[in-house]
Design a protein around this motif. Structure first.
Motif, PDB file in Angstrom:
ATOM      1  N   ILE A 268       0.842  -1.112   0.204  1.00 46.58           N
ATOM      2  CA  ILE A 268      -0.083   0.094   0.172  1.00 46.58           C
ATOM      3  C   ILE A 268       0.936   1.194   0.002  1.00 46.58           C
ATOM      4  O   ILE A 268       1.795   1.447   0.901  1.00 46.58           O
ATOM      5  CB  ILE A 268      -0.978   0.042   1.287  1.00 46.58           C
ATOM      6  N   THR A 269       0.628   2.151  -0.874  1.00 43.17           N
ATOM      7  CA  THR A 269       1.552   3.391  -1.078  1.00 43.17           C
ATOM      8  C   THR A 269       1.102   4.173   0.133  1.00 43.17           C
ATOM      9  O   THR A 269       0.156   4.135   0.701  1.00 43.17           O
ATOM     10  CB  THR A 269       1.224   3.934  -2.233  1.00 43.17           C
ATOM     11  N   THR A 270       2.103   5.349   0.390  1.00 43.12           N
ATOM     12  CA  THR A 270       1.777   6.146   1.537  1.00 43.12           C
ATOM     13  C   THR A 270       0.654   6.886   1.080  1.00 43.12           C
ATOM     14  O   THR A 270      -0.329   7.204   2.131  1.00 43.12           O
ATOM     15  CB  THR A 270       2.862   7.130   1.601  1.00 43.12           C
ATOM     16  N   ALA A 271       0.301   7.353  -0.346  1.00 47.03           N
ATOM     17  CA  ALA A 271      -0.914   8.114  -0.424  1.00 47.03           C
ATOM     18  C   ALA A 271      -2.144   7.183  -0.209  1.00 47.03           C
ATOM     19  O   ALA A 271      -3.034   7.794   0.165  1.00 47.03           O
ATOM     20  CB  ALA A 271      -0.836   8.575  -1.967  1.00 47.03           C
ATOM     21  N   GLU A 272      -1.975   5.978  -0.767  1.00 49.58           N
ATOM     22  CA  GLU A 272      -3.392   5.326  -0.284  1.00 49.58           C
ATOM     23  C   GLU A 272      -3.647   4.909   1.005  1.00 49.58           C
ATOM     24  O   GLU A 272      -4.684   5.064   1.406  1.00 49.58           O
ATOM     25  CB  GLU A 272      -2.979   3.525  -1.051  1.00 49.58           C
ATOM     26  N   MET A 273      -2.565   4.807   1.925  1.00 46.21           N
ATOM     27  CA  MET A 273      -2.842   4.643   3.251  1.00 46.21           C
ATOM     28  C   MET A 273      -3.318   5.768   4.047  1.00 46.21           C
ATOM     29  O   MET A 273      -4.319   5.587   4.923  1.00 46.21           O
ATOM     30  CB  MET A 273      -1.505   4.350   4.077  1.00 46.21           C
ATOM     31  N   ARG A 274      -2.850   6.928   3.457  1.00 47.06           N
ATOM     32  CA  ARG A 274      -3.576   8.157   3.986  1.00 47.06           C
ATOM     33  C   ARG A 274      -4.960   8.377   3.645  1.00 47.06           C
ATOM     34  O   ARG A 274      -5.520   8.928   4.379  1.00 47.06           O
ATOM     35  CB  ARG A 274      -2.870   9.445   3.205  1.00 47.06           C
ATOM     36  N   GLN A 275      -5.674   7.402   2.957  1.00 47.34           N
ATOM     37  CA  GLN A 275      -6.945   7.576   2.601  1.00 47.34           C
ATOM     38  C   GLN A 275      -7.864   6.423   3.427  1.00 47.34           C
ATOM     39  O   GLN A 275      -9.026   6.492   3.412  1.00 47.34           O
ATOM     40  CB  GLN A 275      -7.260   7.324   1.143  1.00 47.34           C
ATOM     41  N   ASN A 276      -7.022   5.513   4.060  1.00 50.37           N
ATOM     42  CA  ASN A 276      -7.366   4.616   5.061  1.00 50.37           C
ATOM     43  C   ASN A 276      -8.526   5.170   6.102  1.00 50.37           C
ATOM     44  O   ASN A 276      -8.048   6.193   6.746  1.00 50.37           O
ATOM     45  CB  ASN A 276      -6.291   3.520   5.740  1.00 50.37           C
ATOM     46  N   PRO A 277      -9.764   4.861   6.316  1.00 50.26           N
ATOM     47  CA  PRO A 277     -10.674   5.376   7.143  1.00 50.26           C
ATOM     48  C   PRO A 277      -9.897   5.468   8.746  1.00 50.26           C
ATOM     49  O   PRO A 277     -10.240   6.408   9.274  1.00 50.26           O
ATOM     50  CB  PRO A 277     -11.907   4.467   7.109  1.00 50.26           C
ATOM     51  N   ASP A 278      -9.256   4.380   9.377  1.00 50.99           N
ATOM     52  CA  ASP A 278      -8.534   4.403  10.437  1.00 50.99           C
ATOM     53  C   ASP A 278      -7.696   5.499  10.565  1.00 50.99           C
ATOM     54  O   ASP A 278      -7.571   6.183  11.557  1.00 50.99           O
ATOM     55  CB  ASP A 278      -8.082   2.848  10.748  1.00 50.99           C
ATOM     56  N   ILE A 279      -6.744   5.581   9.428  1.00 52.71           N
ATOM     57  CA  ILE A 279      -5.762   6.628   9.567  1.00 52.71           C
ATOM     58  C   ILE A 279      -6.244   7.891   9.452  1.00 52.71           C
ATOM     59  O   ILE A 279      -5.858   8.851  10.205  1.00 52.71           O
ATOM     60  CB  ILE A 279      -4.839   6.289   8.562  1.00 52.71           C
ATOM     61  N   VAL A 280      -7.159   8.161   8.793  1.00 48.67           N
ATOM     62  CA  VAL A 280      -8.082   9.332   8.605  1.00 48.67           C
ATOM     63  C   VAL A 280      -8.608   9.991   9.959  1.00 48.67           C
ATOM     64  O   VAL A 280      -8.403  11.040  10.428  1.00 48.67           O
ATOM     65  CB  VAL A 280      -9.409   9.377   7.649  1.00 48.67           C
ATOM     66  N   ASP A 281      -9.297   8.851  10.592  1.00 51.77           N
ATOM     67  CA  ASP A 281      -9.598   9.015  11.950  1.00 51.77           C
ATOM     68  C   ASP A 281      -8.553   9.512  12.954  1.00 51.77           C
ATOM     69  O   ASP A 281      -8.793  10.323  13.615  1.00 51.77           O
ATOM     70  CB  ASP A 281     -10.498   8.132  12.630  1.00 51.77           C
ATOM     71  N   LYS A 282      -7.491   8.735  12.986  1.00 48.08           N
ATOM     72  CA  LYS A 282      -6.243   9.095  13.488  1.00 48.08           C
ATOM     73  C   LYS A 282      -5.751  10.395  13.395  1.00 48.08           C
ATOM     74  O   LYS A 282      -5.545  11.242  14.489  1.00 48.08           O
ATOM     75  CB  LYS A 282      -5.375   8.026  13.516  1.00 48.08           C
ATOM     76  N   VAL A 283      -5.519  10.850  12.419  1.00 49.47           N
ATOM     77  CA  VAL A 283      -5.073  11.892  11.875  1.00 49.47           C
ATOM     78  C   VAL A 283      -6.063  13.280  12.274  1.00 49.47           C
ATOM     79  O   VAL A 283      -5.394  14.175  12.978  1.00 49.47           O
ATOM     80  CB  VAL A 283      -4.857  12.074  10.444  1.00 49.47           C
ATOM     81  N   LYS A 284      -6.912  13.058  12.428  1.00 54.67           N
ATOM     82  CA  LYS A 284      -8.061  13.978  12.661  1.00 54.67           C
ATOM     83  C   LYS A 284      -7.891  14.149  14.278  1.00 54.67           C
ATOM     84  O   LYS A 284      -8.128  15.287  14.756  1.00 54.67           O
ATOM     85  CB  LYS A 284      -9.480  13.672  12.394  1.00 54.67           C
ATOM     86  N   ASN A 285      -7.999  12.856  15.109  1.00 55.29           N
ATOM     87  CA  ASN A 285      -7.949  13.271  16.396  1.00 55.29           C
ATOM     88  C   ASN A 285      -6.477  13.870  16.832  1.00 55.29           C
ATOM     89  O   ASN A 285      -6.429  14.525  17.800  1.00 55.29           O
ATOM     90  CB  ASN A 285      -7.948  11.793  16.968  1.00 55.29           C
ATOM     91  N   ILE A 286      -5.489  13.727  16.026  1.00 57.49           N
ATOM     92  CA  ILE A 286      -4.131  14.276  16.542  1.00 57.49           C
ATOM     93  C   ILE A 286      -4.462  15.535  16.135  1.00 57.49           C
ATOM     94  O   ILE A 286      -3.761  16.491  16.897  1.00 57.49           O
ATOM     95  CB  ILE A 286      -3.130  13.454  15.769  1.00 57.49           C
ATOM     96  N   ASN A 287      -4.726  15.843  15.065  1.00 58.32           N
ATOM     97  CA  ASN A 287      -4.656  17.404  14.452  1.00 58.32           C
ATOM     98  C   ASN A 287      -6.027  18.247  15.370  1.00 58.32           C
ATOM     99  O   ASN A 287      -5.447  19.388  15.627  1.00 58.32           O
ATOM    100  CB  ASN A 287      -5.270  17.476  13.142  1.00 58.32           C
ATOM    101  N   ASP A 288      -6.653  17.545  15.979  1.00 59.81           N
ATOM    102  CA  ASP A 288      -7.679  18.355  16.896  1.00 59.81           C
ATOM    103  C   ASP A 288      -6.869  18.493  18.217  1.00 59.81           C
ATOM    104  O   ASP A 288      -6.814  19.870  18.796  1.00 59.81           O
ATOM    105  CB  ASP A 288      -8.942  17.578  17.486  1.00 59.81           C
ATOM    106  N   ILE A 289      -6.088  17.664  18.667  1.00 61.39           N
ATOM    107  CA  ILE A 289      -5.385  17.828  19.927  1.00 61.39           C
ATOM    108  C   ILE A 289      -4.173  19.022  19.542  1.00 61.39           C
ATOM    109  O   ILE A 289      -3.919  19.868  20.470  1.00 61.39           O
ATOM    110  CB  ILE A 289      -4.640  16.753  20.508  1.00 61.39           C
TER     111      ILE A 289
END
Length: 356
Positions: A268-289
């Motif tokens: 899985i490329t980096t670009a594809e993994m960034r679209q993974n729903p689990d990763i999207v949620d994790k990134v959102k939580n981190i950026n909220d913090i």
């Protein structure tokens, strides 16, 4: 949440101290303070055991509902990753079932067979049938897990040389990583820490007389083509390190004085993994913090934190010194075309030495 956990911990400590004091008093046989547990005490302890059993199950159910999706087991990015995840899932399920049954029996029997005046416990010197059952079942279960694990490990570690894997060296030193690509010949040049010469930019100790070393490429960022087998050769300059790439389910120690290896195929490329729903949620939580933290920093006259973006990482999984926590390197998985374009832009060892 922190305050709540602190209160719970303090409460448990107080209960533990109280129980220790009671045990100490009960141990003072023959003194004026000696106590003997009566039916009331035994009944209370029996109900407490049932209450603690209920607590265990409630906290387990809450944890499963709130955090039990185990997202780490759904985002493997290597060909062998699902095998590792499957082995981990089977182990967790078995542990959960065994823990649930044994904890129930432990606490229920403590309640059911609590001490009562006039009732005498039935003592078994031995019971061959029961001993055979609780010996054979764990042996079969553990043997199955171990055999499955060995087959999984063997399938991962047997590198298919016919697949012509990309050869990359991971070079560990306190507290950073370097990647060395084998170049056009796909053969790493000879290297030795005694040959390190920073004045000539020979930072990894490559043998300048070795023809295979001339086209090697040294980088501080790891690029991998998707779908291409990669064979990693690992060295350490100073202490024991561990090359850990969590999303690729890969880890291998880097040992001073020897070369270790590990191979996998990124899927899985980096670009594809960034679209993974689990990763999207994790990134959102981190950026909220980070957004909340940035407000505090700006209010204090400091710079705001930049938004976080997901990247695969190479980490050190051994405590190798005071800056161990910061020993990491970014991994970029990309298409073969993107990788080829990137590697062409990198200077070879020969060009680097000539320039210095």
């Amino acid at each position: 949440m922190t305050a709540f956990l602190t209160i719970i911990i303090v409460l448990f400590i107080a209960i533990a101290i109280w129980q220790m004091v009671k045990i100490f008093d009960l141990a003072q046989v023959g003194t004026s303070n000696s106590q003997i547990a009566d039916d009331k005490d035994n009944k209370l302890n029996g109900y407490l055991m049932i209450g603690f059993l209920v607590f265990i199950y409630v906290i387990t159910i809450v944890s499963i509902v709130k955090w039990g999706d185990l997202p780490l087991l759904s985002n493997s990015a290597s060909e062998h990753g699902p095998q590792i995840d499957n082995l981990m899932t089977i182990s967790l399920v078995i542990i959960f079932i065994v823990q649930t049954i044994t904890q129930f029996l432990l606490h229920y029997f403590a309640f059911k067979y609590k001490g009562e005046k006039g009732r005498k416990a039935l003592f078994y010197a031995d019971n061959n049938k029961l001993e055979a059952i609780w010996t054979i079942i764990p042996v079969i279960t553990l043997a199955g897990l171990i055999i499955y694990g060995l087959f999984t490990w063997t399938s991962i570690m047997n590198v298919d040389e016919d697949a012509d894997p990309l050869v990359v060296e991971l070079y560990a030193q306190q507290f950073n990583w370097k990647a060395r690509y084998a170049g056009q010949d796909n053969v790493l040049g000879m290297a030795n820490v005694r040959l390190i010469d920073n004045d000539r930019a020979n930072i990894l100790g490559l043998d300048e007389a070795d023809p295979n070393a001339q086209d090697d490429v040294i980088t501080t960022e790891l690029h991998l083509p998707v779908g291409k087998p990669v064979l990693f050769k690992m060295r350490s300059q100073d202490v024991l390190h561990s090359a850990y790439m969590p999303h690729f389910r890969a880890q291998m120690n880097c040992v001073p004085g020897m070369i270790t290896q590990f191979a996998f195929t990124p899927t899985i490329t980096t670009a594809e993994m960034r679209q993974n729903p689990d990763i999207v949620d994790k990134v959102k939580n981190i950026n909220d913090i980070r957004t909340e933290k940035s407000k505090e920093l700006v209010a204090g006259g400091e710079e705001a934190l930049d938004p976080y973006e997901f990247d695969y990482l190479l980490l050190c999984n051994k405590i190798c010194g005071k800056s161990h926590y910061n020993m990491q390197m970014k991994i970029i998985v990309e298409t073969q075309e993107e990788y080829d374009a990137w590697i062409k832009e990198q200077a070879t060892f020969k060009n680097t030495i000539t320039a210095n």
